[in-house]
Design a protein around this motif. Sequence first.
Motif, PDB file in Angstrom:
ATOM      1  N   ILE A   1     -43.778  12.890 -20.616  1.00 17.94           N
ATOM      2  CA  ILE A   1     -42.951  12.587 -19.180  1.00 17.94           C
ATOM      3  C   ILE A   1     -43.026  13.797 -18.335  1.00 17.94           C
ATOM      4  CG2 ILE A   1     -41.017  11.990 -17.902  1.00 17.94           C
ATOM      5  CD1 ILE A   1     -42.186   9.526 -19.298  1.00 17.94           C
TER       6      ILE A   1
ATOM      7  N   VAL B   1     -36.644   7.406 -23.904  1.00 19.17           N
ATOM      8  CA  VAL B   1     -37.949   7.615 -24.099  1.00 19.17           C
ATOM      9  C   VAL B   1     -38.428   7.956 -25.461  1.00 19.17           C
ATOM     10  CG1 VAL B   1     -40.139   9.070 -23.244  1.00 19.17           C
ATOM     11  CG2 VAL B   1     -38.292   8.149 -21.708  1.00 19.17           C
TER      12      VAL B   1
ATOM     13  N   GLU C   1     -35.034   4.940 -18.954  1.00 18.12           N
ATOM     14  CA  GLU C   1     -34.682   6.137 -18.045  1.00 18.12           C
ATOM     15  C   GLU C   1     -34.145   7.104 -19.224  1.00 18.12           C
ATOM     16  OE1 GLU C   1     -35.770   7.305 -15.245  1.00 18.12           O
ATOM     17  OE2 GLU C   1     -36.880   5.378 -14.963  1.00 18.12           O
TER      18      GLU C   1
ATOM     19  N   VAL D   1     -38.437   8.412 -14.932  1.00 16.32           N
ATOM     20  CA  VAL D   1     -39.459   8.097 -15.883  1.00 16.32           C
ATOM     21  C   VAL D   1     -40.028   6.778 -15.313  1.00 16.32           C
ATOM     22  CG1 VAL D   1     -39.420   6.675 -18.076  1.00 16.32           C
ATOM     23  CG2 VAL D   1     -37.898   8.691 -17.950  1.00 16.32           C
TER      24      VAL D   1
END
Length: 573
Positions: free
Chosen positions: A246, A240, A237, A262
């Motif tokens: 995303i 990344v 979360e 995410v």
Amino acid sequence: MKTLGLKHGGVKIVAIAALAACATTAVPASAAVVPTPVNYSSDNAAISLAPLDSYDTEIFDSSAAEIVQYVPESQRILTVNAQAGEVDVLDASDPKNLVKEYAINAAGVKSADGSVIPEGAVANSVAVREDGLGVVAVEAPNKTDAGWLVYFNANANAPTIIGAVRVGSLPDMVTITPNGATALVANEGEPAEDYSVDPEGSISVVTLPKTLAANAKGFKGSIAQNQVKTAGFHAFENNVPEGVRIFGGREDATGVKPEFPVSENLEPEYIAVSENGAKAYVSLQEANAVAVVSVNSGQILEILPLGTVDRTEIAMDASDKDKSIGLKTWPVQGFRMPDALGTYKVQGMDYFVTANEGDSRDWAGYSEESRMKDFGKDGIAPVCESVAEEAGLSLKDLRKDENLGRLNLTTAQGLNADGSCYETLYAFGGRGFSIFDPQGNLVFESGSEFEEIVAKAVPEYFNSNHTEAKFDGRSDDKGPEPEGLSLGKIDGRTYAFIGLERVGGVMVYDITNPRDAKFVTYVNNRDFSNNTGDLGPEGLDFVSATDSPTGKPLVVVGNEVSGSTSVFEITVK
């Protein structure tokens, strides 16, 4: 066929003289072995493919034949018929005469969690263990609800469902580890059209019963819901990796910020397991990434971004209105966005292979798609002047239909720092295949080879669509659109068999040396003149000579548009 070497401003051009537009109106296809399949091979091709037979559901363009799996012991082919919500069981003991025995439908089956699979549930994928234990990934009628993994006996002479367990939302693909102990399910977790719900993507890691024995149900063992573990993305979360896309979640679509954005955003598509069964590689198609899963711990270890195909160096045909096979370089980056994956080992190292189909988020609540000529309209920022300068054109000329005007691009990435214009243009899909080492480093890229090969093999229908045979019909989108993939060994060499969803057919490459893969042959069981034969290859399965009923290796292909399952025999030259 005249080849022209041209240069326009800063844009290098490799073009083939214009062809008269050919089109065959989309009508229900007749699936069969066509009189003259397309065959195009390299000069030193070590193998050739020839179609033996094609089983026809007589259901056109409704996903009646998708994922396929060969069962060695009973010499059957299992074909996922999503249109009917079931798995068709075909007798393939004589692969020149495929015959349907029966179908497996999970409606009414009680799951270990107490739920009952309702009518309208959709079969998405199938896998079979060596002893005949089969598993089917079944999607709920409401795709955002949790789905099921259904167990059955693939060697039984009649439909024999053993039981089921509950898995995640939209279970899209299932595979079984080499030792047969574990099934892995890719739960895609797509959003509702209006984004009122967006389930988390996940991978179900399911401990399978140890044996399949011949008793009343053809089964010995227990099925329990606690045999299912969930590998999720909560650990990422706030972690990344750069390059993982995303975007386009509930916050973008509705303004509602989810607790785990995410996890909702990542959508597992396809799974390939390493040779020793320790790791699984999972394509996250829209995110342009692959997740690496520890099978033993049931945890996601890392997410590997897959980068782009640089179209300033690697040519593509970007327009369906240029009236030619115009393979040119453009100021565009192509997200690879693979669907199917495969893994193989070379000198003790695992490599993974990707079929770079491309996919976008295009829902009622949020869409990232736009043609290049529509940038600067309807609230979309314009393209920066620097992009046109890189192409050696004015923005006005760049926006023309015969140039980049009709190319489908994403609006989710590419803006400059102040958000005033798009300084980088990103397209969907790599139009080829790639090979990566276990750390996600690119070691081979097929580049523009698929389009070049199709241009030579079937120039009148270059970049055709599947429902309609038409010259240049898909150049403005994802070209030949490689989707399905299967790997196999023949005479000590490893081959990749890659299905082209749109123009059709199977590309074969020798990937024994992962850093120097070589084109071998291209075969397409399609008659473009009347649009019959195999249309829209979706899933492929390689069958070794040892397992084959003919004693020669086979490739089985499920074709979602023609609704056909075809068998190709491989001959070693």
